[in-house]
Design an enzyme around this catalytic site. Structure first.
Site, PDB file in Angstrom:
ATOM      1  N   HIS B  60       0.947  -1.302  -0.010  1.00 35.27           N
ATOM      2  CA  HIS B  60       0.023  -0.078   0.068  1.00 35.27           C
ATOM      3  C   HIS B  60       0.838   1.258   0.072  1.00 35.27           C
ATOM      4  O   HIS B  60       1.368   1.771   0.943  1.00 35.27           O
ATOM      5  CB  HIS B  60      -0.943  -0.132   1.339  1.00 35.27           C
ATOM      6  N   LEU B  63       2.685   6.323  -5.137  1.00 37.22           N
ATOM      7  CA  LEU B  63       3.973   6.758  -5.605  1.00 37.22           C
ATOM      8  C   LEU B  63       3.648   8.233  -6.112  1.00 37.22           C
ATOM      9  O   LEU B  63       4.781   8.957  -6.677  1.00 37.22           O
ATOM     10  CB  LEU B  63       4.467   5.910  -6.847  1.00 37.22           C
ATOM     11  N   ASN B  94      -4.455   6.158  -7.415  1.00 36.93           N
ATOM     12  CA  ASN B  94      -5.055   7.482  -7.142  1.00 36.93           C
ATOM     13  C   ASN B  94      -4.105   8.623  -7.870  1.00 36.93           C
ATOM     14  O   ASN B  94      -3.948   9.511  -7.010  1.00 36.93           O
ATOM     15  CB  ASN B  94      -5.753   7.811  -5.915  1.00 36.93           C
ATOM     16  N   ASP B 152      -8.706   3.101  -3.857  1.00 43.10           N
ATOM     17  CA  ASP B 152      -7.955   3.764  -2.216  1.00 43.10           C
ATOM     18  C   ASP B 152      -8.107   5.338  -2.346  1.00 43.10           C
ATOM     19  O   ASP B 152      -7.861   5.814  -3.249  1.00 43.10           O
ATOM     20  CB  ASP B 152      -6.610   3.159  -1.885  1.00 43.10           C
ATOM     21  N   ASP B 305       0.836   2.608   3.720  1.00 46.20           N
ATOM     22  CA  ASP B 305       0.269   3.518   3.267  1.00 46.20           C
ATOM     23  C   ASP B 305       0.749   5.087   2.975  1.00 46.20           C
ATOM     24  O   ASP B 305       0.432   5.853   3.321  1.00 46.20           O
ATOM     25  CB  ASP B 305      -1.230   3.904   4.052  1.00 46.20           C
TER      26      ASP B 305
END
Lengths: 312, 425
Positions: B60, B63, B94, B152, B305
């Site tokens: 998760h 980048l 995203n 996400d 994350d």
């Protein structure tokens, strides 16, 4: 005792004797208003910048009068007429104003914690004039001054704060102040305006107004912002008034020497009946008057005017 | 080309191995794992005193490229991953444009290949533009190299869409990862709803904003028989719901982040925007539950994350700041210091959560184990060496972390990717 804080960002964390010092200083400041020349040179040549990122008439004019009575230079800066409307960040605004060598910022802003944010970017003192639903320390201090004038002390006083508890900065500052000074605080409002976990701040919480008001020495009504109803937090203003409006009838349930307070602006017929607002128990206009004295005291202490104003 | 890793403590939960062994690598694959191996002319890596684990994979990561190169680029993000001990990362879709097509997936893979040895497993969008309506082209995404699917940053609001996504993705063997958030209930909240939010006057996000959609997804896993993976679990009731679902043998898996097992909502007390993330930092009891969930495997993987944001984006009013922190260079030391050193989870479970579980969930059969034939990706770390991250050590373009200057016991020493050694900086 001497004042040792650079900023006044909130009431939380102030010691009882510090609060007392502000209130004692404010009483001395009140005397200035009774003089033929309502002005002292205490803050001469100090620059106070009033940064208002949210509409405010009462607090802003109260601060401005306080600054003028202390002979400070003032600069008014409001979000709608400034570079903020062009997308400048708060930190950049501060960095710019900083080069005008201000001694103090008085700041009102819709976001909690902005004082903490800008304190890293300024050499000046900061007075929080309301940051979102977080704190509004000078309001709590002027409330305290008003209570002390009527009741003498805070120990054991039973205080009810009623209305929109969830969205109120006034309530948080008042809770911290009254708890620190030894009063017992109850907050009351419809369940949707009473935030969960509010008891963790050291208060009792109730949704039953008539039970909550029983025997109280101080009843502080909070403004209901009219848009709360359209956002579905309670069914109608009429229902609000019926359940939580402070009427003469309900006021009889309080202590016989009760005082009624409101930080303003009031919605008559929503949170408070006109007969109560204008009635014999109301100290609402005293609060306004004390606002100037308290703000003079805070500015005076923060900007190093020394302890004794009577010398001026 | 031979590489011989000598005298390391090989910890491989996939085979139950935990002993001092040598690992011989030939042409990027494991040739042998045994005591006292010899190989003439081999490059020797002395791993005395170090743990040799199968390569860590962060499932998760944001980048940010394409589209948000002011926050992070593929090159800088992967440099951070390498420095943090990761041999592979999954990047969330995203970006701008959203990774809902083969062309974006290929762009990411091409960029990654040119920039870094770290393996990148792109995650495609569940729905076109992550708008929650039409399914993205899963087969095309998989063909281009996507390993999983997620919207996400946003939940898949409609249960019907989530159901179809799980059915369709399941038939292609793609893992569906859901960001569980009831955005209506979360409202304008900017931190956990609790005693701290009420004190600070910040609008709160109740735990139920996460729990309700987790329960929905578990129901959909039962309905479809297909796996759903719950991203960044932060609440006790969320952990408990997943634990109960697993007991019923429903195909549900989950992950947790280092910040959710390290920090509570009290980190927000000074209005530090590096304590603002979504899901928000929760209460003490939630942190405890996340740790318990990691210990017993209810939460399969530890993920960062990693969410870079530029300085000026975070240096704003708390309620206006974007969510998230970087995490690639602090995840392993935080897990070692806060979970392993304190005996909250075993070293074996920690390695499983960083390596074997992600490999399993992503269907990477040649990863997540140290055995002959497996790909030679390893993470080498020390339990004794200390980590103290300084701003100048940060490889990410953004420096938004609350862990700066924190002294943590445990440090990544090197990673090996496809048989090549990359010492940690």
């Amino acid at each position: 005792m001497n004042w040792r804080h650079k900023h006044l960002l909130g009431i939380e964390g102030l010691a009882p004797e510090e609060i007392t010092l502000i209130l004692d200083t404010a009483e001395k400041m009140a005397e200035v208003a009774t003089r033929p020349v309502k002005k002292v040179p205490a803050l001469r040549a100090k620059l106070v910048v009033n940064l208002f990122f949210e509409n405010s008439t009462r607090t802003r004019s109260s601060f401005e009068i306080a600054e003028k009575r202390l002979s400070a230079d003032t600069l008014n800066f409001s979000a709608s007429t400034s570079s903020v409307s062009k997308g400048e960040s708060l930190v950049d605004t501060i960095l710019n104003v900083e080069r005008m060598m201000p001694d103090c910022y008085v700041m009102r802003h819709p976001s909690p914690g902005v004082g903490q944010l800008i304190s890293g970017f300024t050499k000046a003192s900061i007075v929080n004039a309301g940051d979102g639903a977080h704190e509004h320390p000078t309001q709590a201090l002027l409330d305290a001054m008003t209570i002390r004038q009527r009741k003498g002390s805070f120990k054991g006083l039973r205080v009810l704060i009623a209305g929109d508890i969830a969205h109120s900065r006034v309530v948080r500052s008042n809770i911290h102040l009254l708890n620190t000074m030894g009063a017992e605080v109850t907050v009351c409002g419809p369940a949707t305006l009473l935030p969960p976990h509010i008891e963790s701040l050291g208060v009792k919480a109730s949704t039953a107004f008539e039970e909550a008001i029983r025997g109280k020495d101080v009843v502080m009504m909070l403004r209901i912002q009219l848009e709360r109803q359209t956002r579905g937090l309670f069914p109608s203003l009429m229902e609000y008034y019926q359940r939580y409006g402070l009427t003469e009838e309900r006021l009889k349930l309080a202590d016989k020497d009760v005082i009624v307070m409101h930080p303003g602006p009031m919605n008559r017929g929503v949170e408070i009946a006109s007969e109560v607002a204008d009635g014999p128990y109301s100290v609402i206009l005293d609060q306004v008057e004390n606002g100037v004295s308290v703000r003079m005291a805070v500015l005076y202490l923060l900007l190093g005017g020394g302890e004794d104003v009577s010398a001026h | 080309m031979y590489l011989l890793i000598k005298n390391g403590r090989v910890v491989d939960p996939s085979s139950g191995t935990d002993e001092t062994l040598d690992v011989l690598i030939k042409d990027g694959r494991v040739e042998a794992v045994d005591k006292k191996l010899e190989a003439k002319g081999a490059e020797i890596l002395d791993a005395t005193g170090l743990i040799v684990a199968p390569g860590f994979i962060d499932m998760h990561v944001h980048l940010r490229e394409p589209g948000y190169e002011r926050k992070e680029t593929i090159a800088t993000g992967l440099a951070a991953a390498l420095a943090g001990g990761f041999t592979g990362v999954c990047c969330m879709p995203n970006t701008d444009p959203v990774n809902d097509s083969a062309s974006v997936t290929r762009f990411i893979l091409d960029r990654a290949k040119a920039a870094s040895p770290v393996h990148v497993y792109p995650i495609g969008a569940i729905t076109k533009e992550s708008k929650g309506e039409e399914l993205a082209p899963y087969a095309e995404l998989r063909e281009a190299g996507a390993r999983a699917l997620s919207d996400d940053g946003k939940p898949v609001v409609k249960a019907s869409v989530m159901r179809r996504a799980m059915e369709y993705a399941g038939s292609l063997g793609l893992l569906v990862i859901d960001h569980c958030e009831d955005t209506d209930l979360a409202g304008e909240g900017s931190m956990h709803e609790g005693t701290v939010s009420v004190r600070l006057g910040l609008k709160g996000i109740p735990a139920e904003a996460e729990i309700i959609p987790i329960r929905r997804d578990i129901s959909l896993a039962r309905l479809t028989g297909q796996r759903v993976h719950i991203a960044h679990v932060s609440t006790r009731l969320g952990v408990e719901a997943i634990r109960a679902a697993k007991k019923k043998r429903l195909p549900v898996s989950a992950e947790a982040t280092p910040h959710h097992f390290t920090l509570t909502d009290e980190a927000v007390l000074g209005f530090d925007t590096n304590a603002k993330m979504n899901p928000p930092l929760r209460g003490k009891d939630d942190v405890e539950a996340v740790i318990e969930g990691l210990a017993d495997g209810t939460l399969d993987a530890i993920v960062t994350d990693h969410a870079p944001h530029a300085y000026e984006e975070k240096m704003v009013e708390f309620d206006r700041a974007p969510n998230g922190i970087i995490g690639l260079q602090t995840a392993v030391p935080l897990a070692l210091d806060r979970l392993v050193k304190t005996d909250r989870i075993s070293l074996k479970r920690m390695v499983d959560a960083f390596s074997c579980a992600p490999a399993r969930l992503l269907g990477l059969t040649d990863k997540g184990r140290i055995a002959p034939g497996a790909e030679a990706d390893f993470t080498l770390f020390s339990l004794r060496k200390q980590t103290c991250l300084k701003a100048e050590d940060i490889q990410s373009l953004s420096k938004n972390t609350p862990f700066l200057g924190m002294k943590l016991k445990g440090a990544v020493v090197a990673v090996v990717i496809a048989g090549r050694v990359y010492p940690a900086r």
